[in-house]
Each structure stands twice: as C-alpha cells, then as structure tokens.
Design an enzyme around this catalytic site. Sequence first.
Site, PDB file in Angstrom:
ATOM      1  N   ASP A 150       0.586  -1.096  -0.028  1.00  0.00           N
ATOM      2  CA  ASP A 150       0.368  -0.191  -0.133  1.00  0.00           C
ATOM      3  C   ASP A 150       0.712   1.233  -0.223  1.00  0.00           C
ATOM      4  O   ASP A 150       1.275   1.677   1.070  1.00  0.00           O
ATOM      5  CB  ASP A 150      -0.760  -0.520   1.049  1.00  0.00           C
ATOM      6  CG  ASP A 150      -1.512   1.151   1.451  1.00  0.00           C
ATOM      7  OD1 ASP A 150      -2.180   2.245   0.764  1.00  0.00           O
ATOM      8  OD2 ASP A 150      -2.077   1.593   2.709  1.00  0.00           O
TER       9      ASP A 150
ATOM     10  N   LYS B 277       3.732   0.346   2.604  1.00  0.00           N
ATOM     11  CA  LYS B 277       3.256  -0.180   3.922  1.00  0.00           C
ATOM     12  C   LYS B 277       3.121  -1.669   2.690  1.00  0.00           C
ATOM     13  O   LYS B 277       2.997  -1.833   1.720  1.00  0.00           O
ATOM     14  CB  LYS B 277       1.559  -0.387   4.551  1.00  0.00           C
ATOM     15  CG  LYS B 277       1.970   0.937   5.390  1.00  0.00           C
ATOM     16  CD  LYS B 277       0.520   1.178   6.300  1.00  0.00           C
ATOM     17  CE  LYS B 277       0.401   2.447   6.914  1.00  0.00           C
ATOM     18  NZ  LYS B 277      -0.960   2.314   7.594  1.00  0.00           N
TER      19      LYS B 277
ATOM     20  N   TYR C 298     -21.792   1.686  -5.236  1.00  0.00           N
ATOM     21  CA  TYR C 298     -20.988   3.026  -5.663  1.00  0.00           C
ATOM     22  C   TYR C 298     -21.407   3.495  -6.685  1.00  0.00           C
ATOM     23  O   TYR C 298     -20.587   2.798  -7.975  1.00  0.00           O
ATOM     24  CB  TYR C 298     -20.118   3.193  -4.706  1.00  0.00           C
ATOM     25  CG  TYR C 298     -19.283   4.212  -3.982  1.00  0.00           C
ATOM     26  CD1 TYR C 298     -19.221   4.377  -3.303  1.00  0.00           C
ATOM     27  CD2 TYR C 298     -18.295   5.404  -4.923  1.00  0.00           C
ATOM     28  CE1 TYR C 298     -19.544   5.978  -2.937  1.00  0.00           C
ATOM     29  CE2 TYR C 298     -17.900   6.595  -4.643  1.00  0.00           C
ATOM     30  CZ  TYR C 298     -18.199   6.871  -2.948  1.00  0.00           C
ATOM     31  OH  TYR C 298     -18.454   7.564  -2.221  1.00  0.00           O
TER      32      TYR C 298
ATOM     33  N   LEU D 270      -8.390   4.057  -3.755  1.00  0.00           N
ATOM     34  CA  LEU D 270      -8.411   2.215  -4.171  1.00  0.00           C
ATOM     35  C   LEU D 270      -8.572   1.747  -2.479  1.00  0.00           C
ATOM     36  O   LEU D 270      -8.668   0.836  -2.211  1.00  0.00           O
ATOM     37  CB  LEU D 270      -7.056   1.737  -4.922  1.00  0.00           C
ATOM     38  CG  LEU D 270      -7.047   2.808  -6.524  1.00  0.00           C
ATOM     39  CD1 LEU D 270      -5.428   2.740  -7.068  1.00  0.00           C
ATOM     40  CD2 LEU D 270      -8.298   1.926  -6.714  1.00  0.00           C
ATOM     41  N   ASP D 271      -7.935   2.653  -1.505  1.00  0.00           N
ATOM     42  CA  ASP D 271      -8.020   2.487   0.229  1.00  0.00           C
ATOM     43  C   ASP D 271      -9.187   1.838   0.692  1.00  0.00           C
ATOM     44  O   ASP D 271      -9.280   1.541   1.383  1.00  0.00           O
ATOM     45  CB  ASP D 271      -7.212   3.592   0.463  1.00  0.00           C
ATOM     46  CG  ASP D 271      -8.205   5.326   0.319  1.00  0.00           C
ATOM     47  OD1 ASP D 271      -9.036   4.838  -0.081  1.00  0.00           O
ATOM     48  OD2 ASP D 271      -7.800   5.989   1.647  1.00  0.00           O
TER      49      ASP D 271
END
Length: 256
Positions: free
Chosen positions: A24, A31, A101, A108-109
């Site tokens: 990420d 991370k 949605y 993306l998170d």
Amino acid sequence: MFWFAYFWLVLRYTNKFLMNAAIDIGNTKAKLGFFKENELVAYKAFNELKELADEIKKSEVSKVIISSVREDDESIKKILDLREDPFFLNYKTPVPFVNNYQSPTLGLDRIAIVAGAQTLFPDQHTLAIDLGTCITYDFLEAGIQYHGGAISPGMHMRFKALHNFTARLPLINPAQQVDVIGNSTENSIQSGVVHGVSGEIRAFINTYKEKYNPLNVIITGGDAKYFESKIKATIFAIPELVLVGLNAILRHNASI
C-alpha cells in the site's frame, strides 16, 4: 524485533512457505504485508520505495498486489524491479463484493478496506471507519453488498482548518487527555475537535445500528489507536485493514 527477524530467516531458507505480498503506497509511507492465505504474518512500513524494494527482494513470494496513490504503475515496477510483474489495483479490478457505489472515483484505499471487512466478517453487516487525513465510513451489507458511506474531515485536518481559516486561533496537536469543558483557547480547540470527532463516530455507529443490527464496527487508519478508547462502543481496531483487503482482492482475482 525478534519475531520479524525470525520470520525472514524462515522465509529465506525454505520454499514451502511462499507468501503473497500486499503493498500500500500512500502519500507519505509505503506499507508491506506478507500473507499466508488470509493470515497477515509480517508487516513493515517504509519511507522510501527503494527501502521496500530491498526488503521484498530478501523474501520468496508467489504474488504481489500493489495499491498506489503516489506513483504510476511503470515507475513502481521500475523501482521495485520484481522478478514477475505485480498485480495493480485499479477502479476496474474485479472485487469479491457487489459494488453499488455510483461514482467512478471511489478511492482505492476504500475498495481495499471494504474487501478487508468482508474477509474478517463474511456474511455480516460491517461498518469500516478509516481515521486518517479524512474520516471515511464504508458500509457492507450482509458481507456482500457495498452501498458507500460518508467522508468527513479528519482530526488533524480540523486542527489545521481552525488555524488556517481564522486570524488568531493557534495550530495545536491533539492531547492524550482532553476535557469536555475547555478553560482556555487551546483547550477549547482540543475539546471541539477531539470530542467532535468522537461524537461524530458514535452517532454514525448508532445510526447504522438502528437499521442494521447486529453490526460489526472496524476502525483503522493512523488515528485509530488514538480514538480506540474514546469511542465508547464495541469496535475492532484493525490497523492494517487495507493490506488485508488487498490480499483478499489478490486471492479473488487468482480464483477467477
């Protein structure tokens, strides 16, 4: 840390424990998480992608998934220089839940957070709250139907806004203990921001519970630890929920 060093020794000297890697890449840090099936077995954060690249080359991984808000795909591939091309998460990537949605700009998170929530609580109502620069609320109905949620300013954004959009209010950092009644300008700002965020979170949780009960509540993000004891509700603090979700999306795409 001893356990992390031990993990690398095991990983280096045996081939039967091949892992998936989830990366990420945020605005400030990158991370890296290693997974054996759905289990996160090691995690580390890096300031530079080159440091991450050096770390991942020490390991034996089978597949790599990457989500990035900072670098483009080709730049990342060049920096990491992996033996095989990684899998990049994007807005068209198949996900293991139904995405209702209506905007194509879903972060993306947030996609990864919803996938992580589904992995932890399959077939259950779950509200995932990401306490970062912004506070995002994402709701997954019955573990499959994603409807969306809400976005509001994060704690540090609120402190900065009070300073930047006024003439005399100071910029301060959150204190560990904040009284409801502020007896100075600084303490009043502390109370307004910290108790305002806490109250907002509790209100969202209670509103969702009125319609969807039982409800699992997960908090994640950089400020999750700060608010964990302040929310006064039954919650699960999962700091690396994005990585859990990325691994779930990787496994989902490997099966289709």
